[in-house]
Design an enzyme around this catalytic site. Structure first.
Site, PDB file in Angstrom:
ATOM      1  N   GLY A  16       0.814  -1.207   0.000  1.00 26.85           N
ATOM      2  CA  GLY A  16       0.000   0.000   0.000  1.00 26.85           C
ATOM      3  C   GLY A  16       0.848   1.257   0.000  1.00 26.85           C
ATOM      4  CG  HIS A  68     -18.944 -12.283 -34.972  1.00 22.26           C
ATOM      5  ND1 HIS A  68     -18.718 -12.995 -33.811  1.00 22.26           N
ATOM      6  CD2 HIS A  68     -18.718 -13.140 -36.006  1.00 22.26           C
ATOM      7  CE1 HIS A  68     -18.380 -14.237 -34.130  1.00 22.26           C
ATOM      8  NE2 HIS A  68     -18.367 -14.350 -35.454  1.00 22.26           N
TER       9      HIS A  68
HETATM   10  P1  NAD Z   1      -2.885  -2.231  -2.153  1.00 16.82           P
HETATM   11  O1  NAD Z   1      -3.390  -1.594  -0.933  1.00 16.82           O
HETATM   12  O2  NAD Z   1      -3.750  -2.293  -3.350  1.00 16.82           O
HETATM   13  O3  NAD Z   1      -2.450  -3.731  -1.841  1.00 16.82           O
HETATM   14  C1  NAD Z   1      -1.574  -4.038  -0.788  1.00 16.82           C
HETATM   15  C2  NAD Z   1      -1.744  -5.508  -0.430  1.00 16.82           C
HETATM   16  O4  NAD Z   1      -0.798  -5.806   0.565  1.00 16.82           O
HETATM   17  C3  NAD Z   1      -3.126  -5.810   0.141  1.00 16.82           C
HETATM   18  O5  NAD Z   1      -3.642  -6.950  -0.506  1.00 16.82           O
HETATM   19  C4  NAD Z   1      -2.828  -6.058   1.616  1.00 16.82           C
HETATM   20  O6  NAD Z   1      -3.696  -6.998   2.189  1.00 16.82           O
HETATM   21  C5  NAD Z   1      -1.414  -6.588   1.563  1.00 16.82           C
HETATM   22  N1  NAD Z   1      -0.642  -6.386   2.788  1.00 16.82           N
HETATM   23  C6  NAD Z   1      -0.609  -5.294   3.590  1.00 16.82           C
HETATM   24  N2  NAD Z   1       0.253  -5.485   4.625  1.00 16.82           N
HETATM   25  C7  NAD Z   1       0.797  -6.721   4.435  1.00 16.82           C
HETATM   26  C8  NAD Z   1       1.754  -7.491   5.131  1.00 16.82           C
HETATM   27  N3  NAD Z   1       2.362  -7.017   6.231  1.00 16.82           N
HETATM   28  N4  NAD Z   1       2.069  -8.726   4.667  1.00 16.82           N
HETATM   29  C9  NAD Z   1       1.475  -9.210   3.554  1.00 16.82           C
HETATM   30  N5  NAD Z   1       0.560  -8.521   2.854  1.00 16.82           N
HETATM   31  C10 NAD Z   1       0.234  -7.300   3.271  1.00 16.82           C
HETATM   32  O7  NAD Z   1      -1.504  -1.500  -2.458  1.00 16.82           O
HETATM   33  P2  NAD Z   1      -0.483  -1.606  -3.662  1.00 16.82           P
HETATM   34  O8  NAD Z   1      -0.641  -2.866  -4.429  1.00 16.82           O
HETATM   35  O9  NAD Z   1       0.830  -1.277  -3.049  1.00 16.82           O
HETATM   36  O10 NAD Z   1      -0.947  -0.412  -4.587  1.00 16.82           O
HETATM   37  C11 NAD Z   1      -1.021   0.917  -4.077  1.00 16.82           C
HETATM   38  C12 NAD Z   1      -2.074   1.707  -4.781  1.00 16.82           C
HETATM   39  O11 NAD Z   1      -1.705   1.928  -6.121  1.00 16.82           O
HETATM   40  C13 NAD Z   1      -3.417   0.995  -4.807  1.00 16.82           C
HETATM   41  O12 NAD Z   1      -4.453   1.901  -4.600  1.00 16.82           O
HETATM   42  C14 NAD Z   1      -3.479   0.431  -6.180  1.00 16.82           C
HETATM   43  O13 NAD Z   1      -4.791   0.257  -6.664  1.00 16.82           O
HETATM   44  C15 NAD Z   1      -2.723   1.474  -6.986  1.00 16.82           C
HETATM   45  N6  NAD Z   1      -2.151   0.835  -8.164  1.00 16.82           N
HETATM   46  C16 NAD Z   1      -2.949   0.676  -9.240  1.00 16.82           C
HETATM   47  C17 NAD Z   1      -2.484   0.025 -10.353  1.00 16.82           C
HETATM   48  C18 NAD Z   1      -3.376  -0.137 -11.528  1.00 16.82           C
HETATM   49  O14 NAD Z   1      -4.397   0.539 -11.580  1.00 16.82           O
HETATM   50  N7  NAD Z   1      -3.061  -1.011 -12.466  1.00 16.82           N
HETATM   51  C19 NAD Z   1      -1.195  -0.499 -10.367  1.00 16.82           C
HETATM   52  C20 NAD Z   1      -0.411  -0.342  -9.246  1.00 16.82           C
HETATM   53  C21 NAD Z   1      -0.903   0.325  -8.136  1.00 16.82           C
END
Ligand code: NAD
Length: 468
Positions: free
Chosen positions: A273, A447
């Site tokens: 995150g 299609h």
């Molecule tokens: P995220 O919050 O989407 O996901 C983080 C994941 O890490 C969650 O599933 C969470 O449960 C897990 N997590 C948290 N603490 C943990 C721990 N100690 N051990 C194991 N797992 C843990 O964050 P992200 O993937 O870093 O992305 C950040 C933001 O950027 C998000 O809002 C995401 O949607 C955005 N983003 C979007 C895109 C896209 O639109 N394609 C691509 C990259 C990032």
């Protein structure tokens, strides 16, 4: 150098997809506009260390897949391999082309910009630390678009082995083994890049499923596909300790059923995150309200401080997505310019994750619909019934559509499979116009195309699927 003697109609802090869209729109509206950016180049996280370079690498991985499957298509490619230096050079070229593009658009729209770090200096005043010393900037309106930075696990700092989205994009060689902590969008996209480049990948996710914000059926399908690709997945994992070893890194974790485990690798990516970037800006001296550093706004992106707006990842409670930041910028600038504008309907925001298979969604998940006590029906169509998917040799996945039980209004659409990051736009536009599933059923779809699968999913809401 920008003329800092005048009072600007608008000063935008940050030049990511929130800030640069806002600045350009303000220029189009004829507002005198200054953008302050701490980095030497415009574009922010999305362009330099986020959306754009990662999607460039995902494209390389897709090309590798095409070559891997070439024989089946009757194309003999012989031996092929990844030229890491060229992959990196191409990615960097794409990034710098677009950074120059923003500079061009600024000039075209008479937006001035200043490199430096902005802090609050009182109502309508900012102090900017630049390479030429401290400058004072005066503004009738301010938009804070300072974005976010990767959150780290307690006690860790990024280095050459413990990586965030920034360091992983600068690796000088492919790692043999990579552990990824977190299976949100960042985690699954990098897993999909590096696995297909030939790295052994282990994912450790704290929650019981991958991409936990998506519909549960999508998470299940993605996990199935990733396991088939031999990506190792531990959901429900509790990371206890990450430490450097002589050769790389060691991650101690506990499995969902309580067993202590160790994962060793050359590198570990922390993708748990993002935190807002507001520290050091003196926001505590303003009337801006914050929550864990995120800035609270109203529906027009106004903060508690008069004439100060906030947009993008730094905002409390809205999705951290580039396209959300851009649209929040449009709302804020229209509001500042006194133009008619509606607040954003956050239920109609597309989520797009570019792993293989791709994931995309808009609206309510089935669980969210249930939690809201809505009466809904579900249609589901697998890509195995879509002729274009057969032509592409890409049969994994499905489209799931939720529609109101009584009037058929589309409540949510969830996709996993080929090109769904593009296909989702039909569902987004439909939801924006409050479309009903039976109206999609009456819409002629060309299609053979992948987007016929949207038509089939709408049909299946009424139990009338022809192709499955
Ligand atoms: P995220 O919050 O989407 O996901 C983080 C994941 O890490 C969650 O599933 C969470 O449960 C897990 N997590 C948290 N603490 C943990 C721990 N100690 N051990 C194991 N797992 C843990 O964050 P992200 O993937 O870093 O992305 C950040 C933001 O950027 C998000 O809002 C995401 O949607 C955005 N983003 C979007 C895109 C896209 O639109 N394609 C691509 C990259 C990032």
């Amino acid at each position: 150098m920008a003329d800092l003697n005048k009072e600007f109609d608008l000063v935008v802090i940050g030049s990511g997809p929130g800030g640069y869209w806002a600045a350009i729109r303000a220029g189009e509206y004829g507002l005198s506009t200054l953008c302050i950016e701490k980095d030497p180049k415009l574009g922010g996280t999305c362009l330099h260390v986020g959306c754009i370079p990662t999607k460039a690498l995902l494209h390389n991985a897709d090309v590798m897949d095409t070559f891997r499957n070439a024989k089946e298509l009757g194309v003999d490619v012989g031996a092929f391999s990844l030229n890491w230096a060229q992959v990196q050079a191409r990615k960097d070229k794409i990034v710098s082309k677009h950074a120059k593009g923003i500079e061009f658009l600024y000039r075209k729209n008479k937006v001035e910009w200043l490199q430096g770090q902005a802090t609050w200096a009182g109502p309508g005043r900012l102090e900017v630390a630049t390479s030429q010393g401290r400058q004072t900037v005066r503004a009738k309106n301010i938009i804070i678009a300072t974005g976010s930075a990767a959150r780290m696990l307690p006690g860790l700092t990024p280095d050459d082995r413990i990586l965030t989205n920034i360091e992983i994009l600068k690796l000088d060689a492919l790692p043999k083994r990579l552990v990824i902590i977190g299976a949100g969008a960042v985690g699954v996209e990098f897993a999909s890049i590096f696995k297909r480049f030939g790295t052994e990948v282990t994912m450790l996710e704290a929650l019981p499923r991958l991409v936990p914000i998506e519909d549960e059926e999508i998470s299940k399908e993605l996990e199935k596909a990733f396991r088939k690709q031999k990506i190792e997945i531990q959901t429900g994992a509790k990371v206890e300790k990450v430490e450097r070893t002589a050769a790389g890194v060691k991650v101690n974790y506990t499995t969902a059923d309580g067993k202590p485990q160790v994962a060793e690798a050359d590198k570990v990516l922390v993708a748990v995150g993002r935190r807002p970037v507001t520290e050091g800006m003196n926001l505590e001296k303003t009337r801006i309200q914050t929550e864990r550093g995120f800035i609270k706004t109203d529906a027009f992106m106004r903060t508690g401080e008069p004439n100060v707006y906030a947009i993008g990842d730094v905002v409390f409670g809205t999705p951290q997505l580039a396209h959300v930041a851009s649209m929040e910028g449009m709302v804020a600038v229209a509001h500042i310019a006194g133009r008619p504008v509606d607040p954003i309907d956050y239920l109609k925001i597309p989520n797009v994750t570019f792993c293989e298979p791709q994931v995309a969604s808009v609206g309510l998940t089935e669980r969210a619909a249930r939690d809201r006590g809505l009466r809904y029906k579900v249609g589901k169509f697998p890509f195995v019934g879509n002729s274009k998917a057969t032509i592409l040799g890409s049969h994994e996945g499905f489209i799931k559509m939720l529609a109101d039980q009584d009037d058929g209004t589309v409540l949510g659409v969830h996709m996993i499979g080929p090109m769904v990051t593009e296909l989702i736009s039909e569902a987004v536009l439909g939801m924006q116009l409050n479309v009903a599933a039976d109206e999609l059923m009456e819409t002629v779809h060309a299609h053979p195309t992948l987007y016929e699968a949207v038509l089939d999913a709408a049909n299946s809401v009424y139990g009338l699927t022809i192709n499955a």
